[in-house]
Design a protein around this motif. Sequence first.
Motif, PDB file in Angstrom:
ATOM      1  N   LYS A   1       0.847  -1.188   0.000  1.00  0.00           N
ATOM      2  CA  LYS A   1       0.000   0.000   0.000  1.00  0.00           C
ATOM      3  C   LYS A   1       0.885   1.243   0.000  1.00  0.00           C
ATOM      4  CE  LYS A   1      -3.890  -2.330   0.317  1.00  0.00           C
ATOM      5  NZ  LYS A   1      -4.917  -2.309  -0.735  1.00  0.00           N
ATOM      6  N   GLY A   2       0.248   2.408  -0.130  1.00  0.00           N
ATOM      7  CA  GLY A   2       1.010   3.653  -0.142  1.00  0.00           C
ATOM      8  C   GLY A   2       0.080   4.852  -0.165  1.00  0.00           C
ATOM      9  N   GLY A   3       0.626   5.989  -0.525  1.00  0.00           N
ATOM     10  CA  GLY A   3      -0.151   7.227  -0.577  1.00  0.00           C
ATOM     11  C   GLY A   3       0.744   8.383  -0.979  1.00  0.00           C
ATOM     12  N   ARG A   4       0.364   9.579  -0.591  1.00  0.00           N
ATOM     13  CA  ARG A   4       1.186  10.738  -0.907  1.00  0.00           C
ATOM     14  C   ARG A   4       1.161  11.737   0.254  1.00  0.00           C
ATOM     15  NH1 ARG A   4       0.178  12.821  -6.003  1.00  0.00           N
ATOM     16  NH2 ARG A   4      -1.057  11.000  -6.601  1.00  0.00           N
ATOM     17  N   LEU A   5       2.290  12.386   0.490  1.00  0.00           N
ATOM     18  CA  LEU A   5       2.405  13.481   1.449  1.00  0.00           C
ATOM     19  C   LEU A   5       2.560  14.781   0.672  1.00  0.00           C
ATOM     20  CD1 LEU A   5       4.789  12.172   4.246  1.00  0.00           C
ATOM     21  CD2 LEU A   5       2.309  12.014   4.076  1.00  0.00           C
ATOM     22  N   THR A   6       1.929  15.835   1.165  1.00  0.00           N
ATOM     23  CA  THR A   6       2.036  17.151   0.535  1.00  0.00           C
ATOM     24  C   THR A   6       2.765  18.093   1.493  1.00  0.00           C
ATOM     25  OG1 THR A   6      -0.025  16.819  -0.671  1.00  0.00           O
ATOM     26  CG2 THR A   6       0.783  19.078  -0.484  1.00  0.00           C
ATOM     27  N   PHE A   7       3.812  18.748   0.983  1.00  0.00           N
ATOM     28  CA  PHE A   7       4.596  19.712   1.757  1.00  0.00           C
ATOM     29  C   PHE A   7       4.302  21.108   1.206  1.00  0.00           C
ATOM     30  CE2 PHE A   7       6.641  15.683   2.043  1.00  0.00           C
ATOM     31  CZ  PHE A   7       7.227  15.627   3.298  1.00  0.00           C
ATOM     32  N   LYS A   8       3.736  21.991   2.044  1.00  0.00           N
ATOM     33  CA  LYS A   8       3.411  23.350   1.623  1.00  0.00           C
ATOM     34  C   LYS A   8       4.162  24.349   2.503  1.00  0.00           C
ATOM     35  CE  LYS A   8      -1.291  22.305   0.001  1.00  0.00           C
ATOM     36  NZ  LYS A   8      -2.727  22.647   0.132  1.00  0.00           N
ATOM     37  N   PRO A   9       4.728  25.407   1.898  1.00  0.00           N
ATOM     38  CA  PRO A   9       5.447  26.409   2.696  1.00  0.00           C
ATOM     39  C   PRO A   9       4.481  27.211   3.559  1.00  0.00           C
ATOM     40  CG  PRO A   9       5.255  27.147   0.439  1.00  0.00           C
ATOM     41  CD  PRO A   9       4.744  25.745   0.456  1.00  0.00           C
ATOM     42  N   ARG A  10       4.924  27.541   4.804  1.00  0.00           N
ATOM     43  CA  ARG A  10       4.111  28.377   5.672  1.00  0.00           C
ATOM     44  C   ARG A  10       4.579  29.828   5.661  1.00  0.00           C
ATOM     45  NH1 ARG A  10       4.893  27.285  10.862  1.00  0.00           N
ATOM     46  NH2 ARG A  10       6.604  25.818  10.630  1.00  0.00           N
ATOM     47  N   ALA A  11       5.688  30.154   4.997  1.00  0.00           N
ATOM     48  CA  ALA A  11       6.188  31.523   4.904  1.00  0.00           C
ATOM     49  C   ALA A  11       6.138  31.967   3.448  1.00  0.00           C
ATOM     50  CB  ALA A  11       7.622  31.615   5.440  1.00  0.00           C
ATOM     51  N   MET A  12       6.089  33.283   3.205  1.00  0.00           N
ATOM     52  CA  MET A  12       6.000  33.794   1.847  1.00  0.00           C
ATOM     53  C   MET A  12       7.355  33.873   1.155  1.00  0.00           C
ATOM     54  SD  MET A  12       2.821  34.005   1.648  1.00  0.00           S
ATOM     55  CE  MET A  12       2.742  34.690   0.010  1.00  0.00           C
ATOM     56  N   SER A  13       8.448  33.755   1.910  1.00  0.00           N
ATOM     57  CA  SER A  13       9.776  33.753   1.290  1.00  0.00           C
ATOM     58  C   SER A  13      10.736  33.038   2.225  1.00  0.00           C
ATOM     59  CB  SER A  13      10.273  35.181   1.012  1.00  0.00           C
ATOM     60  OG  SER A  13      10.497  35.863   2.217  1.00  0.00           O
ATOM     61  N   THR A  14      11.881  32.580   1.685  1.00  0.00           N
ATOM     62  CA  THR A  14      12.889  31.927   2.514  1.00  0.00           C
ATOM     63  C   THR A  14      13.669  32.984   3.280  1.00  0.00           C
ATOM     64  OG1 THR A  14      14.596  32.005   0.803  1.00  0.00           O
ATOM     65  CG2 THR A  14      13.105  30.120   0.785  1.00  0.00           C
ATOM     66  N   ALA A  15      14.505  32.501   4.244  1.00  0.00           N
ATOM     67  CA  ALA A  15      15.326  33.435   5.019  1.00  0.00           C
ATOM     68  C   ALA A  15      16.297  34.200   4.136  1.00  0.00           C
ATOM     69  CB  ALA A  15      16.089  32.668   6.104  1.00  0.00           C
ATOM     70  N   ASN A  16      16.635  33.668   2.945  1.00  0.00           N
ATOM     71  CA  ASN A  16      17.541  34.354   2.015  1.00  0.00           C
ATOM     72  C   ASN A  16      16.800  35.304   1.082  1.00  0.00           C
ATOM     73  OD1 ASN A  16      19.764  32.974   3.029  1.00  0.00           O
ATOM     74  ND2 ASN A  16      19.391  31.210   1.701  1.00  0.00           N
ATOM     75  N   GLY A  17      15.476  35.423   1.253  1.00  0.00           N
ATOM     76  CA  GLY A  17      14.719  36.348   0.409  1.00  0.00           C
ATOM     77  C   GLY A  17      14.116  35.719  -0.817  1.00  0.00           C
ATOM     78  N   GLU A  18      14.319  34.409  -1.037  1.00  0.00           N
ATOM     79  CA  GLU A  18      13.739  33.748  -2.209  1.00  0.00           C
ATOM     80  C   GLU A  18      12.232  33.638  -2.054  1.00  0.00           C
ATOM     81  OE1 GLU A  18      15.150  29.826  -2.719  1.00  0.00           O
ATOM     82  OE2 GLU A  18      13.837  29.357  -4.417  1.00  0.00           O
ATOM     83  N   ILE A  19      11.482  34.089  -3.058  1.00  0.00           N
ATOM     84  CA  ILE A  19      10.030  34.110  -2.968  1.00  0.00           C
ATOM     85  C   ILE A  19       9.478  32.692  -3.039  1.00  0.00           C
ATOM     86  CG2 ILE A  19       7.902  34.907  -4.066  1.00  0.00           C
ATOM     87  CD1 ILE A  19       9.479  37.057  -2.627  1.00  0.00           C
ATOM     88  N   ILE A  20       8.532  32.385  -2.100  1.00  0.00           N
ATOM     89  CA  ILE A  20       7.838  31.101  -2.104  1.00  0.00           C
ATOM     90  C   ILE A  20       6.346  31.394  -2.125  1.00  0.00           C
ATOM     91  CG2 ILE A  20       7.371  28.996  -0.811  1.00  0.00           C
ATOM     92  CD1 ILE A  20      10.064  29.214   0.443  1.00  0.00           C
ATOM     93  N   THR A  21       5.590  30.720  -2.988  1.00  0.00           N
ATOM     94  CA  THR A  21       4.133  30.846  -2.973  1.00  0.00           C
ATOM     95  C   THR A  21       3.558  29.464  -2.712  1.00  0.00           C
ATOM     96  OG1 THR A  21       3.871  30.438  -5.339  1.00  0.00           O
ATOM     97  CG2 THR A  21       4.249  32.704  -4.674  1.00  0.00           C
ATOM     98  N   PRO A  22       2.447  29.383  -1.962  1.00  0.00           N
ATOM     99  CA  PRO A  22       1.876  28.063  -1.657  1.00  0.00           C
ATOM    100  C   PRO A  22       1.547  27.244  -2.891  1.00  0.00           C
ATOM    101  CG  PRO A  22       0.922  29.760  -0.265  1.00  0.00           C
ATOM    102  CD  PRO A  22       1.747  30.463  -1.318  1.00  0.00           C
TER     103      PRO A  22
END
Length: 327
Positions: free
Chosen positions: A14-35
């Motif tokens: 059996k199996g499935g899938r995990l979803t990883f979503k960012p909780r911040a709008m950008s990384t500590a280095n300033g790289e933009i992240i969108t959900p």
Amino acid sequence: MSTITFTVDGQDGKGGRLTFKPRAMSTANGEIITPTLSARETIFRSNEPATVDLPDGAWRVTGLDGSRFVDINVDGDADLKDLIMFSIPPGTPADTLTDAVASWLTAHAADVLDDAGAARDTATAAATAASASESAAGASATAAAGSASGASGSASTASTKAEEASASAAAAASSATAAGSAKTAAESARDAAVAAKAAAESARDETVIAVAASSDWSGAVSPSSADVSQSRWWKRRLTGNATVTLPNGVAGKAYSIIIEVTQDATGGRSLVFKQSGGSQVSWAYGVTPVMSTSPNARDLWTLTWTGSEWIGGIGAQALAIGTGTGV
């Protein structure tokens, strides 16, 4: 980019899938992240290792247990279980943690103490046997002195008994030492269980967001360092235009403060968030969201401390009780 490893227990095949979503709008280095663009979906098979590469920062994991989620902070290669504190989902009752610790004590500490008691009984019996052997040796020696014809045999018997007594005494001493070691191990196990319970309760408290008392904002506002030392939920009413200067959060930790902002009956109030150095907090694409300004309008804002700066986001605007059935 960090590699996160995980293995999900379950039925083979059996199996499935995990979803990883960012909780911040950008990384500590300033790289933009969108959900939308930065979410990672990883397919796994039960009982087989799987990996996912994530930028360092705050992430939310879904798919572990139905619709529940777990928040993690990525800062280098790690095992997912190590990032989830005690693998305890947010909201786990304190009674569950207490029962787990009590169960461990019942299953282990009692066994160790029983072993210590058995070792003590063995030592006592060995000491009694040694005393009896020594008495027998003395009687044999007396008989040897009184009987010249059997002196040689009696002396040999006495010598053998004396050796047996010495060996029994040594065994008794060894058993007594083992009993003492077993008692010390049992006490150490008990202390470790108490420490584990305290750590579990502390971990539970860190997953609970404290709700601060409602208050008004107007003009220059300066929250204290204690106000921004952990995840919180603030309720604030704007009675005038407000500029909030945030002190630095706790170095090396990442967490979020949720702010429920309500316009007063007049409305039209503005709100600005600034870092401790005077610059505004970071927003997606460098653009501050437009807040609701109608009288009594209610918005939901999020301020995330990354360990070195504050990142802002808006979760919902013009909140009101729904009237439709949804989609």
